[in-house]
Design a protein around this motif. Structure first.
Motif, PDB file in Angstrom:
ATOM      1  N   ALA A   1       0.826  -1.209   0.000  1.00  0.00           N
ATOM      2  CA  ALA A   1       0.000   0.000   0.000  1.00  0.00           C
ATOM      3  C   ALA A   1       0.858   1.257   0.000  1.00  0.00           C
ATOM      4  CB  ALA A   1      -0.928  -0.007   1.213  1.00  0.00           C
ATOM      5  N   ALA A   2       1.982   1.227   0.742  1.00  0.00           N
ATOM      6  CA  ALA A   2       2.888   2.381   0.768  1.00  0.00           C
ATOM      7  C   ALA A   2       3.494   2.613  -0.611  1.00  0.00           C
ATOM      8  CB  ALA A   2       3.983   2.157   1.803  1.00  0.00           C
ATOM      9  N   GLY A   3       3.875   1.516  -1.294  1.00  0.00           N
ATOM     10  CA  GLY A   3       4.409   1.653  -2.647  1.00  0.00           C
ATOM     11  C   GLY A   3       3.388   2.227  -3.606  1.00  0.00           C
ATOM     12  N   ASN A   4       2.139   1.764  -3.499  1.00  0.00           N
ATOM     13  CA  ASN A   4       1.073   2.297  -4.360  1.00  0.00           C
ATOM     14  C   ASN A   4       0.843   3.779  -4.096  1.00  0.00           C
ATOM     15  OD1 ASN A   4       0.664  -0.208  -5.530  1.00  0.00           O
ATOM     16  ND2 ASN A   4      -1.029  -0.749  -4.169  1.00  0.00           N
ATOM     17  N   THR A   5       0.885   4.153  -2.826  1.00  0.00           N
ATOM     18  CA  THR A   5       0.679   5.558  -2.465  1.00  0.00           C
ATOM     19  C   THR A   5       1.773   6.434  -3.060  1.00  0.00           C
ATOM     20  OG1 THR A   5      -0.452   5.000  -0.392  1.00  0.00           O
ATOM     21  CG2 THR A   5       0.535   7.181  -0.535  1.00  0.00           C
ATOM     22  N   LEU A   6       3.020   5.979  -2.989  1.00  0.00           N
ATOM     23  CA  LEU A   6       4.124   6.755  -3.555  1.00  0.00           C
ATOM     24  C   LEU A   6       3.995   6.865  -5.076  1.00  0.00           C
ATOM     25  CD1 LEU A   6       7.244   5.560  -1.505  1.00  0.00           C
ATOM     26  CD2 LEU A   6       6.101   7.786  -1.421  1.00  0.00           C
ATOM     27  N   ILE A   7       3.605   5.772  -5.731  1.00  0.00           N
ATOM     28  CA  ILE A   7       3.440   5.805  -7.188  1.00  0.00           C
ATOM     29  C   ILE A   7       2.376   6.827  -7.583  1.00  0.00           C
ATOM     30  CG2 ILE A   7       2.631   4.477  -9.179  1.00  0.00           C
ATOM     31  CD1 ILE A   7       3.893   2.000  -7.888  1.00  0.00           C
ATOM     32  N   VAL A   8       1.227   6.759  -6.902  1.00  0.00           N
ATOM     33  CA  VAL A   8       0.132   7.677  -7.211  1.00  0.00           C
ATOM     34  C   VAL A   8       0.508   9.112  -6.863  1.00  0.00           C
ATOM     35  CG1 VAL A   8      -2.230   8.327  -6.596  1.00  0.00           C
ATOM     36  CG2 VAL A   8      -1.659   5.922  -6.978  1.00  0.00           C
ATOM     37  N   ALA A   9       1.096   9.309  -5.683  1.00  0.00           N
ATOM     38  CA  ALA A   9       1.409  10.665  -5.226  1.00  0.00           C
ATOM     39  C   ALA A   9       2.446  11.332  -6.117  1.00  0.00           C
ATOM     40  CB  ALA A   9       1.897  10.633  -3.777  1.00  0.00           C
ATOM     41  N   VAL A  10       3.522  10.612  -6.443  1.00  0.00           N
ATOM     42  CA  VAL A  10       4.575  11.196  -7.272  1.00  0.00           C
ATOM     43  C   VAL A  10       4.064  11.470  -8.686  1.00  0.00           C
ATOM     44  CG1 VAL A  10       6.830  10.775  -8.323  1.00  0.00           C
ATOM     45  CG2 VAL A  10       6.442  10.175  -5.928  1.00  0.00           C
TER      46      VAL A  10
END
Length: 263
Positions: free
Chosen positions: A62-71
């Motif tokens: 979930a943290a990886g997905n959040t970083l992908i979406v946020a960046v």
């Protein structure tokens, strides 16, 4: 004497407001270091719950997905928001109408915007996932980036643009070598604000993520975990999200010395 009493009353009211806002957050942060498994009873200091987060595959995903979406959404929203701000400022004649249209996502309730985006993706028969969350966050963040950059443009000296044109520079060269460097603090501030909003955003992501766990973001993961009760692990995860948001927002405010349009 009356002025002094008024000042003290205002300080008291301000203190109560800050206490109401930040005491619950302070309690959450404090309990994230609780050694025991009970989320509301202090048994000793420990950082083991932060370590346990690194062993949870669902949280890391979930943290990886959040970083992908946020960046991704931050980069797109910053580029488009900056160009939009410059274009709106140039077209001042229709400024009021354009501002109403552009800043509508800032005042429309998140649930309404989420349903609208979900309906659009369904109508276009687009399979939902991280890409639809990213597009949705761009739509949501675009207005905020535009607002921050436009605040900087209020004090922009347009004579340097005319001087650049007089010296033979094309529109693209003027934009790249004159306008953007002057606006860079506001652009970075808008980008940091967009990143913060994207990391924290839940409702729009929840509606546009689609089925399955492959597109779950951190706020969605916290929501899924909290349905079974609050644990120190959730407190630790929430503390990390809060810390990232506070740091990014503080940097954004430091860079943006102006304000929103109209302020």
């Amino acid at each position: 004497m009356a002025d002094r009493n008024t000042f003290r009353l205002m300080l008291l009211i301000l203190g109560l407001v800050f206490a109401f806002l930040y005491i619950p957050i302070s309690v959450l942060v404090g309990l994230s270091f609780n050694e025991g498994g009970l989320p509301t009873a202090w048994t000793g200091f420990s950082v083991k719950w932060y370590g346990s987060l690194l062993e949870d595959a669902d949280i890391l995903k979930a943290a990886g997905n959040t970083l992908i979406v946020a960046v991704s959404s931050t980069i797109l929203a910053t580029i488009l928001g900056t160009l939009l701000a410059v274009g709106v400022e140039i077209r001042r004649r229709n400024g009021k109408w354009l501002e109403t249209i552009i800043f509508a996502p800032m005042i429309i309730p998140d649930i309404v915007l989420a349903i609208a985006l979900l309906s659009m993706f369904s109508l276009l028969n687009i399979k939902m996932g991280l890409h639809t969350i990213t597009v949705s966050h761009v739509v949501f963040n675009l207005a905020f980036v535009c607002a921050v950059v436009r605040a900087r443009l209020k004090s922009f000296d347009w004579s340097i643009v005319e001087a650049s044109a007089d010296l033979g520079a094309s529109t693209m060269i003027t934009l790249y070598r004159v306008v953007i460097p002057v606006l860079m603090p506001a652009i970075v501030a808008g980008g940091l604000l967009a990143f913060t909003l994207s990391v924290d955003e839940f409702i729009i992501a929840f509606f546009t993520a689609g089925a399955g766990r492959s597109s779950i973001t951190l706020p969605m993961q916290i929501f899924a975990m909290i349905r079974f009760g609050v644990t120190p692990e959730i407190n630790a995860l929430a503390t990390i999200v809060i810390s990232v948001s506070v740091v990014a927002l503080a940097l954004s405010q430091r860079l943006n010395k102006g304000g929103l349009p109209g302020q």
